[in-house]
Write a protein that holds these residues in place. Structure first.
Motif, short mmCIF file in Angstrom:
data_model
loop_
_atom_site.label_atom_id
_atom_site.label_comp_id
_atom_site.label_asym_id
_atom_site.label_seq_id
_atom_site.Cartn_x
_atom_site.Cartn_y
_atom_site.Cartn_z
N LEU A 206 -0.05 -3.03 1.43
CA LEU A 206 0.13 -4.32 0.74
C LEU A 206 -1.20 -4.92 0.30
O LEU A 206 -1.25 -5.74 -0.60
CB LEU A 206 0.89 -5.30 1.63
CG LEU A 206 2.35 -4.92 1.90
CD1 LEU A 206 2.99 -5.90 2.86
CD2 LEU A 206 3.15 -4.84 0.62
N ASP A 207 -2.30 -4.49 0.94
CA ASP A 207 -3.62 -4.98 0.53
C ASP A 207 -3.96 -4.52 -0.89
O ASP A 207 -4.70 -5.19 -1.60
CB ASP A 207 -4.70 -4.49 1.49
CG ASP A 207 -4.59 -5.16 2.85
OD1 ASP A 207 -3.89 -6.19 2.96
OD2 ASP A 207 -5.19 -4.63 3.80
N ASN A 208 -3.42 -3.37 -1.29
CA ASN A 208 -3.66 -2.88 -2.65
C ASN A 208 -3.15 -3.88 -3.69
O ASN A 208 -3.73 -4.02 -4.76
CB ASN A 208 -3.01 -1.51 -2.85
CG ASN A 208 -3.64 -0.46 -1.98
OD1 ASN A 208 -4.81 -0.55 -1.61
ND2 ASN A 208 -2.87 0.55 -1.63
N VAL A 209 -2.08 -4.56 -3.35
CA VAL A 209 -1.52 -5.57 -4.24
C VAL A 209 -2.52 -6.71 -4.41
O VAL A 209 -2.71 -7.23 -5.51
CB VAL A 209 -0.18 -6.11 -3.70
CG1 VAL A 209 0.33 -7.27 -4.53
CG2 VAL A 209 0.84 -4.99 -3.65
N ILE B 117 4.70 -1.40 8.94
CA ILE B 117 3.85 -0.25 8.59
C ILE B 117 3.08 -0.55 7.32
O ILE B 117 1.88 -0.28 7.22
CB ILE B 117 4.69 1.04 8.44
CG1 ILE B 117 5.16 1.52 9.80
CG2 ILE B 117 3.90 2.13 7.72
CD1 ILE B 117 6.17 2.65 9.73
N LEU B 118 3.78 -1.09 6.32
CA LEU B 118 3.12 -1.42 5.05
C LEU B 118 1.99 -2.43 5.26
O LEU B 118 0.94 -2.34 4.61
CB LEU B 118 4.14 -1.95 4.05
CG LEU B 118 5.22 -0.97 3.60
CD1 LEU B 118 6.30 -1.68 2.80
CD2 LEU B 118 4.62 0.17 2.81
N GLN B 119 2.20 -3.35 6.16
CA GLN B 119 1.16 -4.35 6.45
C GLN B 119 0.00 -3.72 7.21
O GLN B 119 -1.16 -3.87 6.82
CB GLN B 119 1.75 -5.50 7.28
CG GLN B 119 2.75 -6.33 6.51
CD GLN B 119 3.57 -7.24 7.41
OE1 GLN B 119 3.74 -6.99 8.60
NE2 GLN B 119 4.10 -8.30 6.82
N LEU B 120 0.30 -3.00 8.28
CA LEU B 120 -0.75 -2.41 9.12
C LEU B 120 -1.54 -1.34 8.39
O LEU B 120 -2.75 -1.21 8.60
CB LEU B 120 -0.13 -1.82 10.39
CG LEU B 120 0.42 -2.80 11.41
CD1 LEU B 120 1.20 -2.06 12.49
CD2 LEU B 120 -0.70 -3.62 12.02
N ALA C 283 5.71 -14.19 -3.62
CA ALA C 283 6.21 -12.92 -4.14
C ALA C 283 5.96 -11.73 -3.20
O ALA C 283 6.69 -10.74 -3.26
CB ALA C 283 5.57 -12.63 -5.50
N LEU C 284 4.95 -11.81 -2.35
CA LEU C 284 4.59 -10.67 -1.51
C LEU C 284 5.72 -10.23 -0.57
O LEU C 284 5.95 -9.03 -0.43
CB LEU C 284 3.31 -10.97 -0.73
CG LEU C 284 2.54 -9.76 -0.23
CD1 LEU C 284 2.22 -8.78 -1.34
CD2 LEU C 284 1.26 -10.20 0.46
N PRO C 285 6.45 -11.15 0.07
CA PRO C 285 7.55 -10.68 0.92
C PRO C 285 8.61 -9.90 0.14
O PRO C 285 9.15 -8.91 0.65
CB PRO C 285 8.14 -11.98 1.48
CG PRO C 285 7.00 -12.95 1.46
CD PRO C 285 6.23 -12.59 0.21
N LYS C 286 8.88 -10.30 -1.10
CA LYS C 286 9.86 -9.57 -1.91
C LYS C 286 9.33 -8.18 -2.25
O LYS C 286 10.06 -7.19 -2.17
CB LYS C 286 10.18 -10.34 -3.19
CG LYS C 286 11.22 -9.64 -4.04
CD LYS C 286 11.62 -10.43 -5.24
CE LYS C 286 12.68 -9.65 -6.00
NZ LYS C 286 13.17 -10.34 -7.15
#
Length: 171
Positions: free
Chosen positions: A50-53, A43-46, A94-97
């Motif tokens: 996570l793009d905000n990061v 959900i965070l990906q779709l 770092a993104l997966p964490k």
């Protein structure tokens, strides 16, 4: 005689109130279980969360590039390449964490049923269309909000001045 009854009552309450060790997932009032962490990460990906990061990292990249390039002005181009490569490598690492940490924050607020609905929406053509227009929609919304805020401030200021005059408190 009271001690054995107290001990039995305490043991009974402890067993009744303790979580079951073999319990696979919590169940909410509707009978839906705690969501799967990987589904929440999806959900965070779709959704683009996570793009905000990535936007933040771009700003950090620009600052690092400037800082390191100033320290090595004769080799600024090579320094910029290194900064880009290392920032990207760190982000990939770092993104997966971060996704896991964000999922941890979301998990207590969702059931698997909620997650399934969100996954269905974020996988839909409607979301794909909206996601592609998010920046445009956000900019339009900010322009409208600024206009609203200006009008609101003027109206509120007028009301305050009128009220202060009514009560003899205006300068």
């Amino acid at each position: 005689m009271k001690q054995p009854i107290f001990a039995f009552t305490a043991l009974f309450l402890a067993l009744c109130l303790a979580p079951l060790p073999l319990q696979a997932a919590e169940v909410d009032a509707d009978g839906a279980n705690t969501p799967d962490r990987q589904d929440v990460i999806r959900i965070l990906q779709l959704s683009g969360e996570l793009d905000n990061v990535r936007l933040i990292v771009r700003k950090m990249h620009a600052m690092a590039k400037e800082r390191y390039s100033e320290a090595n002005p004769d080799r600024a181009e090579r320094v910029a390449e290194i900064v880009q490569q290392e920032m990207q490598a760190e982000l990939n690492s770092a993104l997966p964490k971060l996704a896991d940490m964000m999922a941890e924050a979301w998990l207590p607020h969702l059931t698997q049923r909620d997650v399934n609905v969100l996954l269905q929406f974020y996988s839909s053509p409607t979301w794909t269309k909206l996601r592609g227009k998010r920046q445009e929609i956000s900019q339009e919304g900010m322009i409208l909000a600024r206009g609203w805020a200006n009008a609101f401030a003027q109206q509120a200021d007028q009301r305050i001045q009128n009220r202060l005059q009514e009560e003899g408190l205006a300068p």
